[in-house]
Each structure stands twice: as structure tokens, then as C-alpha cells.
Write a protein that holds these residues in place. Structure first.
Motif, mmCIF file in Angstrom:
data_model
loop_
_atom_site.group_PDB
_atom_site.id
_atom_site.type_symbol
_atom_site.label_atom_id
_atom_site.label_comp_id
_atom_site.label_asym_id
_atom_site.label_seq_id
_atom_site.Cartn_x
_atom_site.Cartn_y
_atom_site.Cartn_z
ATOM 1 N N LEU A 1 17.444 -69.203 -28.958
ATOM 2 C CA LEU A 1 18.344 -70.235 -29.473
ATOM 3 C C LEU A 1 17.702 -71.614 -29.535
ATOM 4 N N VAL A 2 16.903 -71.937 -28.526
ATOM 5 C CA VAL A 2 16.449 -73.333 -28.395
ATOM 6 C C VAL A 2 14.946 -73.509 -28.528
ATOM 7 N N GLY A 3 14.183 -72.433 -28.444
ATOM 8 C CA GLY A 3 12.738 -72.532 -28.566
ATOM 9 C C GLY A 3 12.029 -72.657 -27.224
ATOM 10 N N LYS A 4 10.774 -72.243 -27.182
ATOM 11 C CA LYS A 4 9.987 -72.231 -25.941
ATOM 12 C C LYS A 4 9.781 -73.627 -25.382
ATOM 13 N N ASP A 5 9.517 -74.605 -26.254
ATOM 14 C CA ASP A 5 9.266 -75.970 -25.782
ATOM 15 C C ASP A 5 10.481 -76.534 -25.060
ATOM 16 N N THR A 6 11.672 -76.215 -25.563
ATOM 17 C CA THR A 6 12.892 -76.715 -24.923
ATOM 18 C C THR A 6 13.091 -76.067 -23.559
ATOM 19 N N ILE A 7 12.764 -74.781 -23.428
ATOM 20 C CA ILE A 7 12.834 -74.118 -22.120
ATOM 21 C C ILE A 7 11.965 -74.853 -21.116
ATOM 22 N N GLU A 8 10.767 -75.228 -21.537
ATOM 23 C CA GLU A 8 9.869 -75.965 -20.647
ATOM 24 C C GLU A 8 10.445 -77.339 -20.309
ATOM 25 N N THR A 9 11.097 -77.971 -21.281
ATOM 26 C CA THR A 9 11.734 -79.264 -21.021
ATOM 27 C C THR A 9 12.849 -79.113 -19.993
ATOM 28 N N LEU A 10 13.688 -78.099 -20.159
ATOM 29 C CA LEU A 10 14.779 -77.834 -19.205
ATOM 30 C C LEU A 10 14.229 -77.654 -17.784
ATOM 31 N N GLN A 11 13.102 -76.999 -17.692
ATOM 32 C CA GLN A 11 12.510 -76.720 -16.382
ATOM 33 C C GLN A 11 11.958 -77.974 -15.704
ATOM 34 N N HIS A 12 11.866 -79.060 -16.451
ATOM 35 C CA HIS A 12 11.378 -80.320 -15.878
ATOM 36 C C HIS A 12 12.496 -81.349 -15.703
ATOM 37 N N LYS A 13 13.731 -80.936 -15.888
ATOM 38 C CA LYS A 13 14.859 -81.850 -15.766
ATOM 39 C C LYS A 13 15.512 -81.737 -14.388
ATOM 40 N N THR A 14 16.038 -82.882 -13.935
ATOM 41 C CA THR A 14 16.782 -82.948 -12.669
ATOM 42 C C THR A 14 18.220 -83.339 -12.963
ATOM 43 N N VAL A 15 19.152 -82.507 -12.516
ATOM 44 C CA VAL A 15 20.572 -82.760 -12.747
ATOM 45 C C VAL A 15 21.283 -82.926 -11.409
ATOM 46 N N LEU A 16 22.009 -84.004 -11.286
ATOM 47 C CA LEU A 16 22.852 -84.267 -10.119
ATOM 48 C C LEU A 16 24.247 -83.729 -10.391
ATOM 49 N N VAL A 17 24.754 -82.894 -9.491
ATOM 50 C CA VAL A 17 26.123 -82.386 -9.596
ATOM 51 C C VAL A 17 26.885 -82.843 -8.355
ATOM 52 N N VAL A 18 27.904 -83.655 -8.583
ATOM 53 C CA VAL A 18 28.710 -84.179 -7.475
ATOM 54 C C VAL A 18 30.042 -83.442 -7.455
ATOM 55 N N GLY A 19 30.263 -82.659 -6.407
ATOM 56 C CA GLY A 19 31.462 -81.850 -6.281
ATOM 57 C C GLY A 19 31.184 -80.412 -6.661
ATOM 58 N N LEU A 20 31.363 -79.493 -5.713
ATOM 59 C CA LEU A 20 31.041 -78.083 -5.938
ATOM 60 C C LEU A 20 32.283 -77.207 -5.877
ATOM 61 N N GLY A 21 33.394 -77.734 -6.364
ATOM 62 C CA GLY A 21 34.637 -76.971 -6.380
ATOM 63 C C GLY A 21 34.733 -76.099 -7.611
ATOM 64 N N GLY A 22 35.949 -75.955 -8.135
ATOM 65 C CA GLY A 22 36.161 -75.088 -9.280
ATOM 66 C C GLY A 22 35.358 -75.497 -10.494
ATOM 67 N N VAL A 23 35.332 -76.789 -10.789
ATOM 68 C CA VAL A 23 34.593 -77.290 -11.950
ATOM 69 C C VAL A 23 33.093 -77.325 -11.670
ATOM 70 N N GLY A 24 32.716 -77.979 -10.585
ATOM 71 C CA GLY A 24 31.305 -78.146 -10.273
ATOM 72 C C GLY A 24 30.559 -76.846 -10.060
ATOM 73 N N GLY A 25 31.236 -75.867 -9.478
ATOM 74 C CA GLY A 25 30.594 -74.579 -9.226
ATOM 75 C C GLY A 25 30.180 -73.884 -10.510
ATOM 76 N N TYR A 26 31.079 -73.858 -11.478
ATOM 77 C CA TYR A 26 30.733 -73.222 -12.743
ATOM 78 C C TYR A 26 29.672 -74.011 -13.503
ATOM 79 N N ALA A 27 29.680 -75.331 -13.348
ATOM 80 C CA ALA A 27 28.625 -76.138 -13.962
ATOM 81 C C ALA A 27 27.268 -75.803 -13.343
#
Length: 231
Positions: free
Chosen positions: A10-36
Motif C-alpha cells: 500500500l505505501v511502499g518500502k521507503d515509507t515502511i523504513e520511514t515509519l520505523q524511524h518515527k517516535t509516537v507519544l500515546v497518552v492514555g492507554l484505555g479503550g481509545v489509546g489501547g487500540y491506537a
């Protein structure tokens, strides 16, 4: 096939590599945060910073992905770290067993963050994350209230200023206006009017928070895909 082959189609190999270098902060691990978190881990995000001070309780089982009879009593961050290791062993998980506040936010968020997913319940923390996002030019998606809602088809990704039928969004809109924050603030919000019950407890279910969390993750991943395609 390998772990990311279907997404790569769907997104291409280069994008997979980009995703692997990203840092995402998730605040709250309840119903919404868990699925995220689940969707982000299954999308190849390289680093996940998980913020939640709570432990898993039996009352979480009806709507929280990490909540099982076998995980009751565990810290949510710890249970999620173990689950992510099973999904994506290469994902770095940073646990923060804290309640994020104005007083400790800058001290706690020392990492280089690429995206913020706000899935917490506290208006003051949500507003502080909006300020932090705005001041540091970090893209953010904020989930509005998903309690007392029954119809997931009424959930969408929408600017904060365009939200309706959401008490949390109403308060945030007022605070943002008063502070003259003019940047676009993206939210996941429902147009369904809250359903009242005879108690003061917030009602919830398995599907409304799940859809909200998946939309949060979708926003992050699609933003990265779009960013990559623009380069």
C-alpha cells in the motif's frame, strides 16, 4: 511473506523504513489509546512512548484491548510493552507510569517526538498537550469523549473548532480561543449526543473507543505516508 509485506504493497518500502524511524507519544492507554497503540505497533512504528499511571481492572475488560482476566492488576504500560514485543520485537517501548500534568510534562517528555496521540480523559492534560504540540510544532491527534456513546459510525477525524455534541471539545474550544491558539487542532470526535444513564458513571462499550483509537492511528500513519509522498 514478511511482517510488513502487506502494508508495503500500500505505501511502499521507503515509507515502511520511514515509519520505523518515527517516535509516537500515546497518552492514555484505555479503550481509545489501547487500540491506537495496537495499530501503530502493527504499522511498524519504531518507537512508542506510552504514558499511563493506571493498572488493569476487571471493569476494563469490556472495552480495553489489553484487559484480560490474566492481566488484571498489571500496570497498563508493562502489559502493553509485553504485547508490543510479541507484535513487533523491533519496536522500542518507553514506559512512563505517570499522570501527566502541567508541572511534570516538560520534565517527562525529553525524547524527540514526531507525533502525539492524546487518548487521555483529563481536560487539563489535553490542553497541556495542545500547548506542547503547538509550541514544539509536533503534529497531534486528540480523541474527544467516547463515553456515553453507542454508534461508532458517527465518529470522524475533524478539526476541534468544528466539533459538536461533545462536552470535552466544548471546554477545549473555549480554552483555545482564550489563549489565541490559531493552529489547526485535529481531533477524533463523535457527533452522537451523549446518552444519559441513572448513575454518575460513564458508560462505554467495545466498539466506540476501538474505532476512535484506530482513527487516531490511521491519522498518524496516513500523515507519515503523505509526508513521504510529498518529498
Amino acid at each position: 511473506m514478511n511482517t510488513w509485506d502487506r502494508l508495503e504493497l500500500l505505501v511502499g518500502k521507503d515509507t515502511i523504513e520511514t515509519l520505523q524511524h518515527k517516535t509516537v507519544l500515546v497518552v492514555g492507554l484505555g479503550g481509545v489509546g489501547g487500540y491506537a497503540v495496537e495499530a501503530l505497533a502493527r504499522s511498524g512504528i519504531g518507537t512508542l512512548i506510552l504514558v499511563d499511571y493506571d493498572i488493569i481492572e476487571a471493569s476494563n475488560i469490556n472495552r480495553q484491548l489489553i484487559a484480560l482476566h490474566s492481566t488484571i492488576g498489571q500496570k497498563k504500560t508493562e502489559a502493553w510493552k509485553k504485547r508490543i514485543e510479541e507484535i513487533n520485537p523491533n519496536c522500542k517501548v518507553i514506559q512512563k507510569d505517570i499522570f501527566l500534568t502541567k508541572e511534570n510534562l516538560l520534565e517527562q517528555l525529553q525524547e524527540n517526538i514526531d507525533y502525539i496521540v492524546d487518548a487521555c480523559d483529563t481536560v487539563a492534560t489535553k490542553m497541556e498537550l495542545i500547548r506542547y504540540s503547538n509550541q514544539n510544532h509536533i503534529p497531534m491527534i486528540s480523541s474527544m469523549g467516547m463515553g456515553n456513546k453507542l454508534d461508532p459510525s458517527q465518529i470522524s477525524i475533524i478539526e476541534l473548532k468544528k466539533t459538536s455534541y461533545d462536552p470535552i471539545a466544548k471546554v477545549l474550544r473555549k480554552m483555545v480561543r482564550e489563549e489565541k491558539i490559531n493552529t489547526k487542532i485535529m481531533t477524533v470526535s463523535s457527533t452522537e449526543p451523549p446518552i444519559s444513564n441513572t448513575t454518575h458513571q460513564i458508560a462505554s462499550n467495545a466498539f466506540v473507543p476501538a474505532v476512535a483509537g484506530l482513527l487516531c492511528a490511521s491519522y498518524v500513519v496516513q500523515d507519515i505516508v503523505g509526508e513521504k509522498n510529498d518529498n
